[in-house]
Design an enzyme around this catalytic site. Sequence first.
Site, PDB file in Angstrom:
ATOM      1  N   GLY A  44     -38.340 -23.547   4.499  1.00 40.93           N
ATOM      2  CA  GLY A  44     -39.284 -22.866   3.626  1.00 40.93           C
ATOM      3  C   GLY A  44     -38.592 -21.697   2.964  1.00 40.93           C
ATOM      4  O   GLY A  44     -37.399 -21.445   3.179  1.00 40.93           O
ATOM      5  N   SER A  45     -39.329 -20.956   2.200  1.00 43.49           N
ATOM      6  CA  SER A  45     -38.716 -19.874   1.415  1.00 43.49           C
ATOM      7  C   SER A  45     -38.062 -18.818   2.288  1.00 43.49           C
ATOM      8  O   SER A  45     -36.992 -18.299   1.947  1.00 43.49           O
ATOM      9  CB  SER A  45     -39.783 -19.225   0.524  1.00 43.49           C
ATOM     10  OG  SER A  45     -40.891 -18.790   1.316  1.00 43.49           O
ATOM     11  N   GLU A  47     -36.548 -19.124   5.009  1.00 49.84           N
ATOM     12  CA  GLU A  47     -35.343 -19.600   5.706  1.00 49.84           C
ATOM     13  C   GLU A  47     -34.147 -19.744   4.772  1.00 49.84           C
ATOM     14  O   GLU A  47     -33.009 -19.893   5.235  1.00 49.84           O
ATOM     15  CB  GLU A  47     -35.603 -20.961   6.364  1.00 49.84           C
ATOM     16  CG  GLU A  47     -36.572 -20.919   7.527  1.00 49.84           C
ATOM     17  CD  GLU A  47     -37.992 -20.758   7.065  1.00 49.84           C
ATOM     18  OE1 GLU A  47     -38.591 -19.712   7.389  1.00 49.84           O
ATOM     19  OE2 GLU A  47     -38.508 -21.626   6.354  1.00 49.84           O
ATOM     20  N   GLU A  66     -42.570 -30.511  10.683  1.00 56.41           N
ATOM     21  CA  GLU A  66     -41.953 -29.685  11.716  1.00 56.41           C
ATOM     22  C   GLU A  66     -42.050 -30.289  13.118  1.00 56.41           C
ATOM     23  O   GLU A  66     -41.173 -30.059  13.954  1.00 56.41           O
ATOM     24  CB  GLU A  66     -42.552 -28.278  11.695  1.00 56.41           C
ATOM     25  CG  GLU A  66     -42.099 -27.427  10.523  1.00 56.41           C
ATOM     26  CD  GLU A  66     -42.972 -27.599   9.281  1.00 56.41           C
ATOM     27  OE1 GLU A  66     -43.758 -28.570   9.238  1.00 56.41           O
ATOM     28  OE2 GLU A  66     -42.879 -26.759   8.365  1.00 56.41           O
ATOM     29  N   HIS A  89     -40.444 -22.726   9.659  1.00 52.75           N
ATOM     30  CA  HIS A  89     -40.961 -21.832   8.615  1.00 52.75           C
ATOM     31  C   HIS A  89     -42.141 -21.019   9.124  1.00 52.75           C
ATOM     32  O   HIS A  89     -43.236 -21.555   9.316  1.00 52.75           O
ATOM     33  CB  HIS A  89     -41.382 -22.658   7.394  1.00 52.75           C
ATOM     34  CG  HIS A  89     -41.891 -21.836   6.253  1.00 52.75           C
ATOM     35  ND1 HIS A  89     -41.243 -20.710   5.805  1.00 52.75           N
ATOM     36  CD2 HIS A  89     -42.994 -21.971   5.477  1.00 52.75           C
ATOM     37  CE1 HIS A  89     -41.913 -20.194   4.792  1.00 52.75           C
ATOM     38  NE2 HIS A  89     -42.988 -20.946   4.580  1.00 52.75           N
ATOM     39  N   HIS A 296     -53.607 -36.055  37.243  1.00 48.53           N
ATOM     40  CA  HIS A 296     -54.228 -36.200  35.925  1.00 48.53           C
ATOM     41  C   HIS A 296     -55.746 -36.075  35.994  1.00 48.53           C
ATOM     42  O   HIS A 296     -56.388 -35.686  35.019  1.00 48.53           O
ATOM     43  CB  HIS A 296     -53.847 -37.556  35.314  1.00 48.53           C
ATOM     44  CG  HIS A 296     -54.220 -37.700  33.870  1.00 48.53           C
ATOM     45  ND1 HIS A 296     -54.171 -38.904  33.196  1.00 48.53           N
ATOM     46  CD2 HIS A 296     -54.663 -36.807  32.957  1.00 48.53           C
ATOM     47  CE1 HIS A 296     -54.556 -38.728  31.941  1.00 48.53           C
ATOM     48  NE2 HIS A 296     -54.873 -37.478  31.771  1.00 48.53           N
ATOM     49  N   GLY A 419     -47.431 -35.554  28.083  1.00 47.22           N
ATOM     50  CA  GLY A 419     -48.571 -36.368  27.705  1.00 47.22           C
ATOM     51  C   GLY A 419     -48.966 -36.201  26.255  1.00 47.22           C
ATOM     52  O   GLY A 419     -49.876 -36.880  25.777  1.00 47.22           O
TER      53      GLY A 419
END
Length: 545
Positions: A44-45, A47, A66, A89, A296, A419
């Site tokens: 993004g800008s 980075e 991402e 970003h 679980h 999971g």
Amino acid sequence: MLHTDHSPSVAAPDSGVPAATTVRSAVLDLLRAFGMTTIFGNPGSTELPLFLDFPADFRYVLGLQESVVVGMADGHAQATRNAAFVNLHSAAGVGHAMGNIFTAFKNRTPMVITAGQQARSILPYDPFLFSGQATELPKPYVKWSIEPARAEDVPLAIARAYYVAMQQPQGPVLVSIPADDWARPCEPVAPRAVSTRSRPEPALLGAIGDALDAAARPAFVVGAAVDRDGAWDAVRALAERHRARVYVAPMSGRSGFAEDHPLFAGFLPAMREKIVALLGGHDLVFALGAPAFTYHVEGFGPHLPAGAALVQLTDDPQTAAWAPVGTSAVGSIRLGVEDLLARAMPATVLARTPPPVREAAPRAVPDGERMSVAWLLQTLAELRTPDSVIVEESPSARPVMHRHLPILQSETFYTMCSGGLGHGLPAAVGVALARPDRKVIALIGDGSAMYSVQALWSAAQLRLPITFVIVKNRRYAALQEFAPTFGFAPGAPLEGCDLPDIDFCALARGQGCDAVRVDDAHALAQVLRDALAAPRPVLVEVEVA
């Protein structure tokens, strides 16, 4: 003692005062020293300043979303046994990635995540695309997070992030970096040798050894940390010494024992009562690199069968702290098992009778209107080489995989410990990028595939010879199979679980991958044989019952 095994790449000048450099140069030098010259990102800008004059010895691996970026980095880090470097970003990018950051945390995958931030000078004005609480956003699923107070502190933050990520239990960390920091002057930071493992406390390990020597019918329960810590061979030797039956822990993201070994006893489910029933008859349970135990659903009654004691060796102090019973030693699995093997072996241990060998699963047959999952996995098992790598995310097929697709070697199986879906497709790309010497097979459910299907584009662009096998049952089968646990009648309608009309071949071809659909059980073997031999990524969409 293990350490980073990298030599400093920046030397101080004769004056004794470090030469000035920029934050960008200092960070790139650190990444070289740490062996992290592959950057996984979706820019993004904020980075862009990192990539000014991007060095030729670095490789940028682009993910189209991402979550795909973090999934690829996860697979790469596990396969290389080194932290991956991720560039996201600001708040939006980290938010998109959180599902796979959660999985990386549960997988104990070392990962240095950098997130762009708006320039420091405009942060007081809540600028567009900034992160209001950048260090809080990824918590609690990072080991450490920071936005350095000064630009010149960024290289030190990156160094600390790497050491924290690599220390056991390993995991992701996050550094938020304002866009105007990269060009600021700073002092270079030399890499250091930092221990990443610790030996378990000798007295506790001695107590575990005494318990193993005294047990008549011991059972090992091995988890993902066995393979993560390179302890596969040592655990096998210890199990053989004590004639112990070996079970795989519930929800284990890696395999810790060869599934064709005579001592292999199978897989424990994530249900308390069923675990107790399967471990019945053992007088000692040794949890190695695994929680004791992962559940679980709500359960009742004891955590162990009557007459059994529990001992545990884990690399995670938190896992040791919440274990409901037993003795827990904390430290490196490999170092701890090696210390147990170094003990003198009593004659009574040698006299033990080996437990009976587990019965083999009956062979699947190609009958019915559509082929069974068992036929698919049995065929794949017969065609693949034992050293090929399975990256799996097909929850409803996993019990069938346990019977028909055995894992035979270390570092040949990866799935998610969390999971959370969306890890498997991009993780296969990361593993294949790290291990060009191995055939990588991604075994993915149709529901799982749609969480990160953009990873196919990355595989095609990188020309990775991955075989993607889509187990297409046209539904969220795991949910439908789990529904009776919550009171649904077997086969009762369940809203939101049908997945009709998804054309995975079209999705694959649209992203540059070859693809083929197969619904004939008798044609499956040749289709898989061709896909496994292909020098490029191929998706095989398999219609199953």
